[in-house]
Design a protein around this motif. Structure first.
Motif, PDB file in Angstrom:
ATOM      1  N   HIS A  88       0.904  -1.088   0.008  1.00 29.13           N
ATOM      2  CA  HIS A  88      -0.032   0.024  -0.072  1.00 29.13           C
ATOM      3  C   HIS A  88       0.838   1.355   0.110  1.00 29.13           C
ATOM      4  N   LEU A  89       0.529   2.458  -0.719  1.00 27.30           N
ATOM      5  CA  LEU A  89       1.283   3.605  -0.656  1.00 27.30           C
ATOM      6  C   LEU A  89       0.442   4.566  -0.110  1.00 27.30           C
ATOM      7  N   LYS A  90       1.094   5.626   0.836  1.00 27.68           N
ATOM      8  CA  LYS A  90       0.460   6.458   1.399  1.00 27.68           C
ATOM      9  C   LYS A  90       1.322   7.679   0.890  1.00 27.68           C
ATOM     10  N   VAL A  91       0.618   8.691   0.295  1.00 26.30           N
ATOM     11  CA  VAL A  91       0.958   9.799  -0.150  1.00 26.30           C
ATOM     12  C   VAL A  91       0.858  11.212   0.562  1.00 26.30           C
ATOM     13  N   LYS A  92       1.511  11.994   0.793  1.00 27.30           N
ATOM     14  CA  LYS A  92       1.213  13.442   1.592  1.00 27.30           C
ATOM     15  C   LYS A  92       1.806  14.181   0.726  1.00 27.30           C
ATOM     16  N   LEU A  93       1.150  15.405   0.342  1.00 27.61           N
ATOM     17  CA  LEU A  93       1.743  16.492  -0.274  1.00 27.61           C
ATOM     18  C   LEU A  93       1.714  17.767   0.380  1.00 27.61           C
ATOM     19  N   LEU A  94       2.998  18.311   0.818  1.00 28.90           N
ATOM     20  CA  LEU A  94       3.119  19.527   1.536  1.00 28.90           C
ATOM     21  C   LEU A  94       3.477  20.697   0.309  1.00 28.90           C
ATOM     22  N   SER A  95       2.363  21.775   0.558  1.00 24.75           N
ATOM     23  CA  SER A  95       2.504  22.737  -0.405  1.00 24.75           C
ATOM     24  C   SER A  95       2.106  23.929   0.508  1.00 24.75           C
ATOM     25  N   ASN A  96       3.048  25.052  -0.087  1.00 21.83           N
ATOM     26  CA  ASN A  96       2.792  26.468   0.421  1.00 21.83           C
ATOM     27  C   ASN A  96       3.619  27.473  -0.375  1.00 21.83           C
ATOM     28  N   ASP A  97       3.088  28.599  -0.362  1.00 19.29           N
ATOM     29  CA  ASP A  97       3.599  29.728  -1.203  1.00 19.29           C
ATOM     30  C   ASP A  97       5.061  30.182  -0.147  1.00 19.29           C
ATOM     31  N   ASP A  98       4.884  29.930   1.055  1.00 20.08           N
ATOM     32  CA  ASP A  98       5.926  30.592   1.659  1.00 20.08           C
ATOM     33  C   ASP A  98       6.816  29.260   2.125  1.00 20.08           C
ATOM     34  N   GLU A  99       8.095  29.337   1.648  1.00 22.36           N
ATOM     35  CA  GLU A  99       8.985  28.042   1.574  1.00 22.36           C
ATOM     36  C   GLU A  99       9.489  27.819   2.943  1.00 22.36           C
ATOM     37  N   VAL A 100       9.554  28.699   3.897  1.00 26.88           N
ATOM     38  CA  VAL A 100       9.962  28.070   5.203  1.00 26.88           C
ATOM     39  C   VAL A 100       9.124  27.217   6.067  1.00 26.88           C
ATOM     40  N   PRO A 101       7.741  27.556   6.147  1.00 27.07           N
ATOM     41  CA  PRO A 101       6.951  26.639   6.738  1.00 27.07           C
ATOM     42  C   PRO A 101       6.856  25.178   6.085  1.00 27.07           C
ATOM     43  N   LEU A 102       6.838  25.437   4.548  1.00 28.95           N
ATOM     44  CA  LEU A 102       6.963  24.185   4.025  1.00 28.95           C
ATOM     45  C   LEU A 102       8.082  23.362   4.218  1.00 28.95           C
ATOM     46  N   LEU A 103       9.297  23.732   4.103  1.00 26.07           N
ATOM     47  CA  LEU A 103      10.569  22.957   4.920  1.00 26.07           C
ATOM     48  C   LEU A 103      10.195  22.857   6.233  1.00 26.07           C
ATOM     49  N   THR A 104       9.800  23.543   6.951  1.00 21.20           N
ATOM     50  CA  THR A 104       9.641  23.142   8.384  1.00 21.20           C
ATOM     51  C   THR A 104       8.912  21.576   8.561  1.00 21.20           C
ATOM     52  N   GLU A 105       7.710  21.890   7.837  1.00 17.44           N
ATOM     53  CA  GLU A 105       6.990  20.677   7.970  1.00 17.44           C
ATOM     54  C   GLU A 105       7.518  19.321   7.418  1.00 17.44           C
ATOM     55  N   PHE A 106       8.305  19.583   6.413  1.00 15.66           N
ATOM     56  CA  PHE A 106       9.081  18.342   5.749  1.00 15.66           C
ATOM     57  C   PHE A 106      10.186  17.750   6.742  1.00 15.66           C
ATOM     58  N   LEU A 107      10.875  18.891   7.595  1.00 16.87           N
ATOM     59  CA  LEU A 107      11.908  18.484   8.573  1.00 16.87           C
ATOM     60  C   LEU A 107      11.104  17.680   9.379  1.00 16.87           C
ATOM     61  N   ALA A 108       9.815  17.990   9.937  1.00 17.53           N
ATOM     62  CA  ALA A 108       9.057  17.120  11.009  1.00 17.53           C
ATOM     63  C   ALA A 108       8.855  15.860  10.666  1.00 17.53           C
ATOM     64  N   ILE A 109       8.677  15.665   9.324  1.00 13.73           N
ATOM     65  CA  ILE A 109       8.340  14.426   8.722  1.00 13.73           C
ATOM     66  C   ILE A 109       9.706  13.468   9.026  1.00 13.73           C
ATOM     67  N   VAL A 110      10.745  14.077   8.453  1.00 10.45           N
ATOM     68  CA  VAL A 110      11.980  13.481   8.363  1.00 10.45           C
ATOM     69  C   VAL A 110      12.513  13.057   9.755  1.00 10.45           C
ATOM     70  N   ASP A 111      12.186  14.047  10.564  1.00 12.66           N
ATOM     71  CA  ASP A 111      12.716  13.742  11.978  1.00 12.66           C
ATOM     72  C   ASP A 111      11.798  12.371  12.808  1.00 12.66           C
ATOM     73  N   ARG A 112      10.720  12.042  12.418  1.00 18.41           N
ATOM     74  CA  ARG A 112      10.057  10.934  12.809  1.00 18.41           C
ATOM     75  C   ARG A 112      10.937   9.636  12.684  1.00 18.41           C
ATOM     76  N   TYR A 113      11.956   9.637  11.815  1.00 17.75           N
ATOM     77  CA  TYR A 113      12.751   8.317  11.381  1.00 17.75           C
ATOM     78  C   TYR A 113      13.973   8.296  12.504  1.00 17.75           C
ATOM     79  N   PRO A 114      14.344   7.095  12.708  1.00 25.31           N
ATOM     80  CA  PRO A 114      15.511   6.989  13.646  1.00 25.31           C
ATOM     81  C   PRO A 114      16.747   7.637  12.667  1.00 25.31           C
TER      82      PRO A 114
END
Length: 245
Positions: A88-114
């Motif tokens: 099964h594939l779960k897809v999440k799209l992060l989108s924002n005109d403002d790059e800082v909150p977009l990248l911050t949201e991406f970092l929060a996802i990456v930080d969940r991994y060991p």
């Protein structure tokens, strides 16, 4: 063909990513004068059938360079398996005109991994997505997560995967768009509506987020299915593709 249970293990802590980038400003006239001069100098070396002005080149190619572009959407995808070992594939799209909150949201996802265990996968990721992410994180004063602390490392010390690299077989000059690769491999996915150089046009002229996000979703699904096909793993059935909020 490997058994599904082996793929469950090999795809643990495995994250597919795809960037959608645009020029940093709507036109070259809007760019900081210091960067304008740098772009004018850079664009003198572009070769193409069309003779374009620096402003024309900016509209067409600025999105490809992290120094002059920005990220507006990041598709992330992860595979998981049901009790019958069907992917099964779960897809999440992060989108924002403002790059800082977009990248911050991406970092929060990456930080969940060991730390040190995350593997990223993208098409042309080693020459585009991964370094572009690093450059835009640094440009915005954001920290590089362990998975993207790749500067200066030897290729064999970087665990990330690249579907273009798989297809090149050592021929670094050979570039194949993801859409063409899916067609050659007979992967049953929808053709992409446009190529990456048109994203700026759709973003600035139309600001059509639903259309951009559909393009990003189709790219993500295509990336995952192409990777699975290339490594001999079972593809994900359409009904097993889930969009995450």
């Amino acid at each position: 063909m490997p058994q599904p249970v082996s793929w469950k293990r090999r795809l643990k802590n495995f994250l597919f990513i795809d960037l959608k980038t645009v020029a940093g400003e709507p036109s070259l006239l809007s760019v900081d004068p210091r960067l304008q001069r740098q772009w004018e100098e850079k664009s003198r070396y572009f070769k193409h059938d069309d003779e374009l002005s620096p402003a024309g080149w900016y509209d067409r190619r600025a999105s490809f360079f992290a120094e002059f572009g920005k990220i507006i959407c990041i598709g992330v995808g992860g595979l998981f398996f049901d009790d019958d070992d069907k992917p099964h594939l779960k897809v999440k799209l992060l989108s924002n005109d403002d790059e800082v909150p977009l990248l911050t949201e991406f970092l929060a996802i990456v930080d969940r991994y060991p730390p040190g265990e995350l593997t990223l996968c993208a098409h042309n990721g080693k020459e585009f997505d991964f370094p572009y992410l690093c450059r835009r994180l640094m440009a915005n004063g954001l920290p590089l997560p362990p998975a993207l602390q790749i500067s200066g490392k030897k290729p064999w010390d970087i665990p990330h995967r690249d579907t273009l690299e798989y297809w090149q077989f050592g021929d670094k000059r050979h570039f194949v768009p993801l859409d063409l690769l899916a067609a050659v491999l007979n992967v049953p996915t929808r053709p992409l509506e446009w190529t990456g150089d048109r994203t700026s046009e759709v973003y600035y002229r139309e600001h059509d987020w639903p259309r951009i996000e559909k393009y990003a979703r189709d790219s993500m699904v295509m990336l995952v299915q192409v990777y699975l096909k290339m490594v001999g793993a079972p593809l994900v059935a359409d009904e097993h593709i889930v969009m995450s909020d």
